[in-house]
Design a protein around this motif. Structure first.
Motif, PDB file in Angstrom:
ATOM      1  N   ALA A   1       0.843  -1.181   0.100  1.00 51.89           N
ATOM      2  CA  ALA A   1      -0.045   0.005  -0.063  1.00 51.89           C
ATOM      3  C   ALA A   1       0.864   1.147  -0.019  1.00 51.89           C
ATOM      4  O   ALA A   1       2.131   1.136   0.612  1.00 51.89           O
ATOM      5  CB  ALA A   1      -1.038   0.099   1.367  1.00 51.89           C
ATOM      6  N   VAL A   2       0.458   2.500  -0.690  1.00 55.18           N
ATOM      7  CA  VAL A   2       1.098   3.541  -0.461  1.00 55.18           C
ATOM      8  C   VAL A   2       0.181   4.883  -0.002  1.00 55.18           C
ATOM      9  O   VAL A   2      -0.813   4.760  -0.274  1.00 55.18           O
ATOM     10  CB  VAL A   2       1.571   4.028  -1.954  1.00 55.18           C
ATOM     11  N   ALA A   3       0.961   5.275   1.154  1.00 53.15           N
ATOM     12  CA  ALA A   3       0.325   6.704   1.415  1.00 53.15           C
ATOM     13  C   ALA A   3       1.252   8.058   1.115  1.00 53.15           C
ATOM     14  O   ALA A   3       2.245   7.952   1.267  1.00 53.15           O
ATOM     15  CB  ALA A   3      -0.102   6.603   3.044  1.00 53.15           C
ATOM     16  N   LYS A   4       0.424   8.896   0.505  1.00 57.00           N
ATOM     17  CA  LYS A   4       1.353  10.032  -0.162  1.00 57.00           C
ATOM     18  C   LYS A   4       0.803  11.273   0.744  1.00 57.00           C
ATOM     19  O   LYS A   4      -0.695  11.520   0.562  1.00 57.00           O
ATOM     20  CB  LYS A   4       1.089  10.281  -1.578  1.00 57.00           C
ATOM     21  N   HIS A   5       1.614  11.942   1.509  1.00 57.61           N
ATOM     22  CA  HIS A   5       1.024  13.113   2.072  1.00 57.61           C
ATOM     23  C   HIS A   5       1.264  14.442   1.220  1.00 57.61           C
ATOM     24  O   HIS A   5       2.290  14.425   0.458  1.00 57.61           O
ATOM     25  CB  HIS A   5       1.752  13.348   3.482  1.00 57.61           C
ATOM     26  N   THR A   6       0.347  15.221   1.075  1.00 53.56           N
ATOM     27  CA  THR A   6       0.409  16.499   0.447  1.00 53.56           C
ATOM     28  C   THR A   6      -0.194  17.660   1.261  1.00 53.56           C
ATOM     29  O   THR A   6      -1.009  17.411   1.970  1.00 53.56           O
ATOM     30  CB  THR A   6      -0.549  16.585  -0.774  1.00 53.56           C
TER      31      THR A   6
ATOM     32  N   ALA B   1       0.158  -1.503  -6.381  1.00 47.88           N
ATOM     33  CA  ALA B   1      -0.193  -1.191  -5.087  1.00 47.88           C
ATOM     34  C   ALA B   1      -1.479  -1.784  -4.906  1.00 47.88           C
ATOM     35  O   ALA B   1      -2.590  -1.795  -5.940  1.00 47.88           O
ATOM     36  CB  ALA B   1      -0.115   0.469  -4.534  1.00 47.88           C
ATOM     37  N   VAL B   2      -1.942  -2.244  -3.776  1.00 47.02           N
ATOM     38  CA  VAL B   2      -3.241  -2.950  -3.416  1.00 47.02           C
ATOM     39  C   VAL B   2      -4.105  -1.779  -3.116  1.00 47.02           C
ATOM     40  O   VAL B   2      -5.371  -1.912  -3.205  1.00 47.02           O
ATOM     41  CB  VAL B   2      -3.404  -3.981  -2.420  1.00 47.02           C
ATOM     42  N   VAL B   3      -3.669  -0.513  -2.484  1.00 51.41           N
ATOM     43  CA  VAL B   3      -4.515   0.579  -2.205  1.00 51.41           C
ATOM     44  C   VAL B   3      -3.549   1.741  -2.158  1.00 51.41           C
ATOM     45  O   VAL B   3      -2.328   1.419  -1.589  1.00 51.41           O
ATOM     46  CB  VAL B   3      -5.216   0.221  -0.764  1.00 51.41           C
ATOM     47  N   THR B   4      -4.121   2.973  -2.421  1.00 50.52           N
ATOM     48  CA  THR B   4      -3.247   4.157  -2.308  1.00 50.52           C
ATOM     49  C   THR B   4      -4.059   5.278  -1.325  1.00 50.52           C
ATOM     50  O   THR B   4      -5.352   4.967  -1.536  1.00 50.52           O
ATOM     51  CB  THR B   4      -2.798   4.917  -3.723  1.00 50.52           C
ATOM     52  N   VAL B   5      -3.350   6.021  -0.771  1.00 52.19           N
ATOM     53  CA  VAL B   5      -4.184   7.003   0.003  1.00 52.19           C
ATOM     54  C   VAL B   5      -3.418   8.435  -0.297  1.00 52.19           C
ATOM     55  O   VAL B   5      -1.980   8.397  -0.125  1.00 52.19           O
ATOM     56  CB  VAL B   5      -3.906   6.878   1.603  1.00 52.19           C
ATOM     57  N   LEU B   6      -4.013   9.349  -0.723  1.00 56.48           N
ATOM     58  CA  LEU B   6      -3.559  10.815  -0.886  1.00 56.48           C
ATOM     59  C   LEU B   6      -4.011  11.479   0.529  1.00 56.48           C
ATOM     60  O   LEU B   6      -5.421  11.616   0.557  1.00 56.48           O
ATOM     61  CB  LEU B   6      -4.062  11.314  -2.237  1.00 56.48           C
ATOM     62  N   ALA B   7      -3.026  11.942   1.395  1.00 54.25           N
ATOM     63  CA  ALA B   7      -3.712  12.423   2.439  1.00 54.25           C
ATOM     64  C   ALA B   7      -3.232  13.960   2.797  1.00 54.25           C
ATOM     65  O   ALA B   7      -1.916  14.344   2.450  1.00 54.25           O
ATOM     66  CB  ALA B   7      -3.041  11.723   3.431  1.00 54.25           C
ATOM     67  N   GLY B   8      -4.173  14.882   2.866  1.00 56.18           N
ATOM     68  CA  GLY B   8      -3.936  16.038   3.441  1.00 56.18           C
ATOM     69  C   GLY B   8      -3.631  16.039   4.993  1.00 56.18           C
ATOM     70  O   GLY B   8      -3.027  14.991   5.500  1.00 56.18           O
ATOM     71  N   ASP B   9      -3.827  17.121   5.671  1.00 59.78           N
ATOM     72  CA  ASP B   9      -3.930  16.973   7.178  1.00 59.78           C
ATOM     73  C   ASP B   9      -4.616  16.252   8.017  1.00 59.78           C
ATOM     74  O   ASP B   9      -4.478  15.887   8.995  1.00 59.78           O
ATOM     75  CB  ASP B   9      -3.155  18.334   7.649  1.00 59.78           C
ATOM     76  N   THR B  10      -6.018  16.356   7.579  1.00 57.87           N
ATOM     77  CA  THR B  10      -7.190  15.689   8.162  1.00 57.87           C
ATOM     78  C   THR B  10      -8.164  15.014   7.296  1.00 57.87           C
ATOM     79  O   THR B  10      -9.030  14.231   7.748  1.00 57.87           O
ATOM     80  CB  THR B  10      -8.142  16.649   8.947  1.00 57.87           C
ATOM     81  N   GLU B  11      -7.692  15.000   5.964  1.00 57.25           N
ATOM     82  CA  GLU B  11      -8.705  14.555   4.774  1.00 57.25           C
ATOM     83  C   GLU B  11      -8.016  13.633   4.054  1.00 57.25           C
ATOM     84  O   GLU B  11      -6.728  13.830   3.853  1.00 57.25           O
ATOM     85  CB  GLU B  11      -9.490  15.510   4.297  1.00 57.25           C
TER      86      GLU B  11
END
Length: 160
Positions: free
Chosen positions: A36-41, A61-71
């Motif tokens: 899995a990959v989580a990317k912070h922006t 990747a089986v799942v990805t997350v594009l993350a802000g600070d709370t969403e």
């Protein structure tokens, strides 16, 4: 709770983080591991098709997350996107069901082992060597931590 093998790759823009993570995803998925990959922006979350999260999925990747600070926007291989709210980045990462979780960004957090990604063409990242486990760079530096070249995917994968 099962603790995933989570590793954060930190560095400035154009240092090669996304390309390196994509290559590691390909490496591990070719060996039957889930990633899995989580990317912070810090930018507005758009989650538009064709962005880095889709590139991570295209790499296996089986799942990805594009993350802000709370969403965050969670994207699955079907390209189905779900917008979620979170308050704790480590809990968000821990919830990702995969053998490995690669994190791009969150430079200021030390919740996971961190690897600095650097290129001569990019502005060098200032960091406390005590807070990182390794560096991926084409610069000739000796920081007292393991150093890898960008093309040493097998070496980086073994280290992870």
């Amino acid at each position: 709770m099962v603790r995933r093998r989570a590793v954060a790759f930190i560095g400035y823009s154009n240092s090669g983080k996304t390309t390196l993570i994509r290559r590691l995803v390909e490496y591990f998925t070719a060996r039957s591991c889930s990633v899995a990959v989580a990317k912070h922006t810090h930018h507005i979350l758009r989650g538009h098709p064709g962005g880095d999260t889709d590139r991570f999925l295209d790499s296996g990747a089986v799942v990805t997350v594009l993350a802000g600070d709370t969403e965050a926007i969670v994207t699955r291989p079907t390209k189905e996107r779900e917008r979620i709210v979170f308050s704790d980045p480590p809990a968000l990462v821990d919830a990702l069901a995969a053998d490995y979780v690669f994190i791009e960004g969150w430079k200021g957090r030390t919740d996971w082992p961190r690897i600095v990604v650097d290129r001569e063409e990019a502005e060098p990242l200032e960091f406390d060597v005590a807070t990182v486990k390794a560096i991926v760079t084409d610069r000739d530096v000796d920081l007292g931590i393991p150093r890898f070249r960008h093309d040493d995917i097998a070496g980086i994968a073994d280290f992870v």
